[in-house]
Design a protein around this motif. Structure first.
Motif, PDB file in Angstrom:
ATOM      1  N   PRO A 146      20.667 -76.139  67.044  1.00  0.00           N
ATOM      2  CA  PRO A 146      21.671 -75.798  68.178  1.00  0.00           C
ATOM      3  C   PRO A 146      20.936 -74.805  69.284  1.00  0.00           C
ATOM      4  O   PRO A 146      20.312 -73.796  68.787  1.00  0.00           O
ATOM      5  CB  PRO A 146      22.875 -75.063  67.428  1.00  0.00           C
ATOM      6  N   THR A 147      20.887 -75.014  70.675  1.00  0.00           N
ATOM      7  CA  THR A 147      20.038 -74.257  71.428  1.00  0.00           C
ATOM      8  C   THR A 147      21.058 -73.424  71.919  1.00  0.00           C
ATOM      9  O   THR A 147      22.328 -72.964  71.795  1.00  0.00           O
ATOM     10  CB  THR A 147      19.443 -75.185  72.609  1.00  0.00           C
ATOM     11  N   VAL A 148      20.464 -72.445  73.008  1.00  0.00           N
ATOM     12  CA  VAL A 148      21.180 -71.547  73.710  1.00  0.00           C
ATOM     13  C   VAL A 148      22.012 -71.885  74.437  1.00  0.00           C
ATOM     14  O   VAL A 148      23.345 -71.583  74.812  1.00  0.00           O
ATOM     15  CB  VAL A 148      20.207 -70.528  74.413  1.00  0.00           C
ATOM     16  N   THR A 149      21.825 -73.111  75.062  1.00  0.00           N
ATOM     17  CA  THR A 149      22.852 -73.722  76.240  1.00  0.00           C
ATOM     18  C   THR A 149      24.085 -74.339  75.512  1.00  0.00           C
ATOM     19  O   THR A 149      25.112 -74.293  76.207  1.00  0.00           O
ATOM     20  CB  THR A 149      21.885 -75.032  76.827  1.00  0.00           C
ATOM     21  N   GLY A 150      23.814 -74.742  74.210  1.00  0.00           N
ATOM     22  CA  GLY A 150      24.966 -75.213  73.486  1.00  0.00           C
ATOM     23  C   GLY A 150      25.847 -74.043  73.225  1.00  0.00           C
ATOM     24  O   GLY A 150      27.406 -74.212  73.399  1.00  0.00           O
ATOM     25  N   PHE A 151      25.603 -73.005  72.925  1.00  0.00           N
ATOM     26  CA  PHE A 151      26.211 -71.772  72.488  1.00  0.00           C
ATOM     27  C   PHE A 151      26.885 -71.271  74.078  1.00  0.00           C
ATOM     28  O   PHE A 151      28.083 -70.658  74.011  1.00  0.00           O
ATOM     29  CB  PHE A 151      25.719 -70.559  71.895  1.00  0.00           C
ATOM     30  N   LEU A 152      25.958 -71.495  75.048  1.00  0.00           N
ATOM     31  CA  LEU A 152      26.385 -71.038  76.189  1.00  0.00           C
ATOM     32  C   LEU A 152      27.989 -71.579  76.715  1.00  0.00           C
ATOM     33  O   LEU A 152      28.642 -71.378  77.351  1.00  0.00           O
ATOM     34  CB  LEU A 152      25.609 -71.119  77.442  1.00  0.00           C
ATOM     35  N   ASP A 153      27.636 -72.899  76.439  1.00  0.00           N
ATOM     36  CA  ASP A 153      28.631 -73.913  76.823  1.00  0.00           C
ATOM     37  C   ASP A 153      30.196 -73.503  76.220  1.00  0.00           C
ATOM     38  O   ASP A 153      31.351 -73.598  76.728  1.00  0.00           O
ATOM     39  CB  ASP A 153      28.540 -75.277  76.619  1.00  0.00           C
ATOM     40  N   ILE A 154      30.085 -73.243  74.859  1.00  0.00           N
ATOM     41  CA  ILE A 154      31.292 -72.935  74.141  1.00  0.00           C
ATOM     42  C   ILE A 154      31.547 -71.336  74.629  1.00  0.00           C
ATOM     43  O   ILE A 154      32.864 -71.282  74.808  1.00  0.00           O
ATOM     44  CB  ILE A 154      30.845 -72.710  72.793  1.00  0.00           C
ATOM     45  N   ALA A 155      30.738 -70.553  74.842  1.00  0.00           N
ATOM     46  CA  ALA A 155      31.097 -69.439  75.415  1.00  0.00           C
ATOM     47  C   ALA A 155      31.778 -69.193  76.780  1.00  0.00           C
ATOM     48  O   ALA A 155      32.955 -68.508  76.845  1.00  0.00           O
ATOM     49  CB  ALA A 155      30.112 -68.316  75.345  1.00  0.00           C
ATOM     50  N   LEU A 156      31.420 -70.169  77.593  1.00  0.00           N
ATOM     51  CA  LEU A 156      31.956 -70.235  78.688  1.00  0.00           C
ATOM     52  C   LEU A 156      33.350 -71.301  78.988  1.00  0.00           C
ATOM     53  O   LEU A 156      34.080 -70.923  79.836  1.00  0.00           O
ATOM     54  CB  LEU A 156      31.114 -70.949  79.833  1.00  0.00           C
ATOM     55  N   SER A 157      33.552 -71.883  77.799  1.00  0.00           N
ATOM     56  CA  SER A 157      34.689 -72.624  77.698  1.00  0.00           C
ATOM     57  C   SER A 157      35.899 -71.690  77.348  1.00  0.00           C
ATOM     58  O   SER A 157      36.903 -72.084  77.613  1.00  0.00           O
ATOM     59  CB  SER A 157      34.662 -73.890  76.646  1.00  0.00           C
ATOM     60  N   GLU A 158      35.417 -70.767  76.474  1.00  0.00           N
ATOM     61  CA  GLU A 158      36.452 -69.710  76.060  1.00  0.00           C
ATOM     62  C   GLU A 158      36.909 -68.929  77.173  1.00  0.00           C
ATOM     63  O   GLU A 158      38.008 -68.653  77.228  1.00  0.00           O
ATOM     64  CB  GLU A 158      36.044 -68.975  74.852  1.00  0.00           C
ATOM     65  N   THR A 159      35.996 -68.678  77.982  1.00  0.00           N
ATOM     66  CA  THR A 159      36.175 -67.559  79.316  1.00  0.00           C
ATOM     67  C   THR A 159      35.994 -68.543  80.440  1.00  0.00           C
ATOM     68  O   THR A 159      35.179 -69.068  80.678  1.00  0.00           O
ATOM     69  CB  THR A 159      35.389 -66.313  79.131  1.00  0.00           C
ATOM     70  N   ALA A 160      37.008 -68.478  81.579  1.00  0.00           N
ATOM     71  CA  ALA A 160      36.659 -68.865  82.925  1.00  0.00           C
ATOM     72  C   ALA A 160      35.511 -68.108  83.531  1.00  0.00           C
ATOM     73  O   ALA A 160      35.732 -67.146  84.086  1.00  0.00           O
ATOM     74  CB  ALA A 160      38.047 -68.820  83.523  1.00  0.00           C
ATOM     75  N   ALA A 161      34.564 -68.667  83.640  1.00  0.00           N
ATOM     76  CA  ALA A 161      33.200 -68.412  84.365  1.00  0.00           C
ATOM     77  C   ALA A 161      32.789 -69.409  85.048  1.00  0.00           C
ATOM     78  O   ALA A 161      32.916 -70.453  85.282  1.00  0.00           O
ATOM     79  CB  ALA A 161      32.239 -67.923  83.290  1.00  0.00           C
ATOM     80  N   ASP A 162      32.207 -69.002  86.295  1.00  0.00           N
ATOM     81  CA  ASP A 162      31.607 -69.652  87.374  1.00  0.00           C
ATOM     82  C   ASP A 162      30.302 -70.245  87.377  1.00  0.00           C
ATOM     83  O   ASP A 162      29.685 -69.673  86.125  1.00  0.00           O
ATOM     84  CB  ASP A 162      31.878 -69.065  88.827  1.00  0.00           C
TER      85      ASP A 162
ATOM     86  N   PHE B 266      14.629 -75.506  75.489  1.00  0.00           N
ATOM     87  CA  PHE B 266      14.655 -74.455  74.456  1.00  0.00           C
ATOM     88  C   PHE B 266      14.548 -75.254  73.023  1.00  0.00           C
ATOM     89  O   PHE B 266      13.902 -74.648  72.155  1.00  0.00           O
ATOM     90  CB  PHE B 266      16.335 -74.097  74.328  1.00  0.00           C
ATOM     91  N   LEU B 267      14.847 -76.357  73.056  1.00  0.00           N
ATOM     92  CA  LEU B 267      14.637 -77.351  71.677  1.00  0.00           C
ATOM     93  C   LEU B 267      13.008 -77.468  71.412  1.00  0.00           C
ATOM     94  O   LEU B 267      12.345 -77.264  70.280  1.00  0.00           O
ATOM     95  CB  LEU B 267      15.083 -78.518  71.633  1.00  0.00           C
ATOM     96  N   ALA B 268      12.382 -77.653  72.521  1.00  0.00           N
ATOM     97  CA  ALA B 268      10.895 -77.844  72.756  1.00  0.00           C
ATOM     98  C   ALA B 268      10.130 -76.602  72.201  1.00  0.00           C
ATOM     99  O   ALA B 268       9.206 -76.424  71.369  1.00  0.00           O
ATOM    100  CB  ALA B 268      10.291 -78.269  73.919  1.00  0.00           C
ATOM    101  N   VAL B 269      10.516 -75.225  72.722  1.00  0.00           N
ATOM    102  CA  VAL B 269       9.867 -74.100  72.330  1.00  0.00           C
ATOM    103  C   VAL B 269      10.348 -73.602  70.723  1.00  0.00           C
ATOM    104  O   VAL B 269       9.535 -73.199  70.114  1.00  0.00           O
ATOM    105  CB  VAL B 269      10.535 -73.073  73.272  1.00  0.00           C
ATOM    106  N   ASN B 270      11.447 -74.262  70.526  1.00  0.00           N
ATOM    107  CA  ASN B 270      11.806 -73.936  68.944  1.00  0.00           C
ATOM    108  C   ASN B 270      10.784 -74.692  68.002  1.00  0.00           C
ATOM    109  O   ASN B 270      10.487 -74.153  67.116  1.00  0.00           O
ATOM    110  CB  ASN B 270      13.265 -74.223  68.681  1.00  0.00           C
ATOM    111  N   LEU B 271      10.755 -75.928  68.228  1.00  0.00           N
ATOM    112  CA  LEU B 271       9.733 -76.727  67.624  1.00  0.00           C
ATOM    113  C   LEU B 271       8.320 -76.314  67.694  1.00  0.00           C
ATOM    114  O   LEU B 271       7.592 -76.254  66.659  1.00  0.00           O
ATOM    115  CB  LEU B 271       9.748 -78.310  68.195  1.00  0.00           C
ATOM    116  N   LEU B 272       7.732 -75.659  68.774  1.00  0.00           N
ATOM    117  CA  LEU B 272       6.506 -75.191  69.066  1.00  0.00           C
ATOM    118  C   LEU B 272       6.374 -73.856  68.249  1.00  0.00           C
ATOM    119  O   LEU B 272       5.491 -73.981  67.180  1.00  0.00           O
ATOM    120  CB  LEU B 272       6.169 -74.793  70.459  1.00  0.00           C
ATOM    121  N   ASP B 273       7.521 -72.944  68.252  1.00  0.00           N
ATOM    122  CA  ASP B 273       7.223 -71.821  67.303  1.00  0.00           C
ATOM    123  C   ASP B 273       7.450 -72.200  65.770  1.00  0.00           C
ATOM    124  O   ASP B 273       6.621 -71.393  64.992  1.00  0.00           O
ATOM    125  CB  ASP B 273       8.360 -70.827  67.699  1.00  0.00           C
ATOM    126  N   ARG B 274       8.127 -73.083  65.299  1.00  0.00           N
ATOM    127  CA  ARG B 274       8.327 -73.378  63.980  1.00  0.00           C
ATOM    128  C   ARG B 274       6.919 -73.990  63.457  1.00  0.00           C
ATOM    129  O   ARG B 274       6.618 -73.742  62.450  1.00  0.00           O
ATOM    130  CB  ARG B 274       9.502 -74.530  63.893  1.00  0.00           C
TER     131      ARG B 274
END
Length: 410
Positions: free
Chosen positions: A192-208, A114-122
């Protein structure tokens, strides 16, 4: 030398300066085992205490961390990418397939892609990029992202990247492009990439793990389409998480939580692209360690299409004469045609504003007409002639690479 009487009177001495005698009763061995057991229990207790303190600290500073991450989101300007003359949107899926397979071959972290694609687009939103350098910019972006946040032993070398590009570029071209990308972005890499926000969102809710893999699969699928380039990673993470819960039949989160504030428009746009993943992405998420989410999603789409066909048959049986509104063709997305990366092409613009050209090769001066931004016909003829030079090399293709070295002219 200590006698057995002295050891019996003063106990066992755990030191190298005292000679040990034969432990006939096993007293000293039992004492040593008890001490090791106590140390192991103390280490486990310390780890549990550290985890509890870390969790309490993260709960206290979670809102501050989220606010800081949302401030640090650095997004490209899609309008500047639109006015590129040589790189077109239909080239993007081929480059992303190449980056995806390179990312998988080097076993890099998910956030590196995700970071590589962000650098590419920027970079593409700030510089004029030729199509013969498009893959080179992608390799430099992947190299920078891997050096920034990945493991040191897994960072690809220039020799490996050159081999994956079928020796289309020299070694110094990778180094020069890497430096030029950093200079263009003013050395601002932290994003901050999508995976970073996903980790925070999944830490708030019990997800498998299946929900997390499905959300990551949908987020990577969105990288192929230009409509999701300006979408913030925080919005993409929450929207893909909400859509993955719907696909897997999991209950949604209540709205007071941060993870539940998704964008319904983004969720709708993502749902329209679920039936068209690329072949490389489908193979990646069909593996068992990623919960076979690609196969699960394909089965979900087949069930949805079957239910829609049944509803249409029931409606047709109730109305023998179709109305004018129903006489129009209903275009449906077929799950069988999901193996080809598809991205809508943008219109070809006749001019671009003045910008800094991309190294290591630059055309002659007077590339742009400053007065009216009209491109010289002779120059366009020479550019087409140069594009024919960058055809596929005679080297055999790399075993992981599916990225073509030349594109069909529009």
């Amino acid at each position: 030398m200590a006698s057995p009487t002295v050891q019996a009177n003063y106990g066992y001495c755990d030191t190298f300066f005292v000679e040990s005698y034969e432990d006939t009763d096993g007293i000293f061995a039992r004492a040593a085992a008890e001490r090791e057991r106590a140390r192991a229990i103390a280490k486990v207790q310390q780890r549990h205490m550290a985890a509890d303190l870390s969790r309490l600290t993260s709960e206290v500073y979670l809102n501050d961390v989220l606010d800081h991450m949302e401030v640090m989101e650095t997004m490209p300007d899609i309008n500047s990418i639109e006015i590129q003359t040589e790189i077109q949107w239909f080239m993007r899926p081929y480059l992303l397939d190449f980056l995806l397979e390179a990312h998988h071959a080097f076993q890099l972290l998910p956030e590196t892609l995700f970071l590589a694609v962000n650098l590419l687009d920027r970079y593409c939103s700030k510089r004029v990029v030729y199509k013969r350098h498009y893959q080179l910019v992608g390799c430099a972006s992947l190299l920078i992202a891997a050096k920034y946040g990945d493991r040191k032993e897994r960072v690809p070398t220039i020799k490996e990247l050159k081999s994956m590009c079928c020796s289309l570029y020299d070694d110094d071209m990778f180094t020069q492009m890497e430096w030029h990308v950093l200079q263009t972005l003013n050395w601002i890499i932290g994003h901050p990439t999508v995976t970073g926000f996903l980790d925070i969102a999944l830490s708030e809710t019990a997800a498998d793990a299946e929900v997390q893999n499905m959300a990551t699969y949908i987020s990577e699928m969105a990288l192929y389409h230009k409509d999701f380039v300006p979408v913030l990673p925080s919005v993409m993470a929450r929207s893909s998480l909400a859509l993955s819960r719907y696909v897997l039949g999991r209950p949604q989160v209540h709205h007071p939580e941060w993870a539940a504030r998704y964008d319904s428009n983004v969720v709708m746009d993502l749902s329209n692209q679920l039936s068209r993943p690329s072949q490389a992405l489908f193979r990646k998420y069909s593996s068992a360690h990623l919960s076979n989410v690609a196969t699960t999603l394909e089965q979900f789409l087949q069930r949805q299409n079957l239910m829609q066909q049944q509803q249409q048959q029931q409606t047709a049986s109730q109305q023998p004469y179709p109305s004018p509104a129903q006489s129009t063709l209903d275009v449906q997305q077929v799950p069988g045609a999901m193996m080809t990366p598809q991205t809508p092409q943008k219109p070809v613009y006749a001019a671009v504003p003045i910008g800094v050209l991309t190294p290591p090769e630059t055309p002659e001066k007077d590339f742009y007409d400053n007065s009216s931004y009209n491109v010289n016909q002779n120059l366009m003829h020479r550019l087409h002639a140069c594009s024919s030079v960058t055809s596929a090399p005679s080297h055999p293709p790399y075993q992981y690479s599916s990225y073509p070295t030349s594109y069909p002219s529009q």
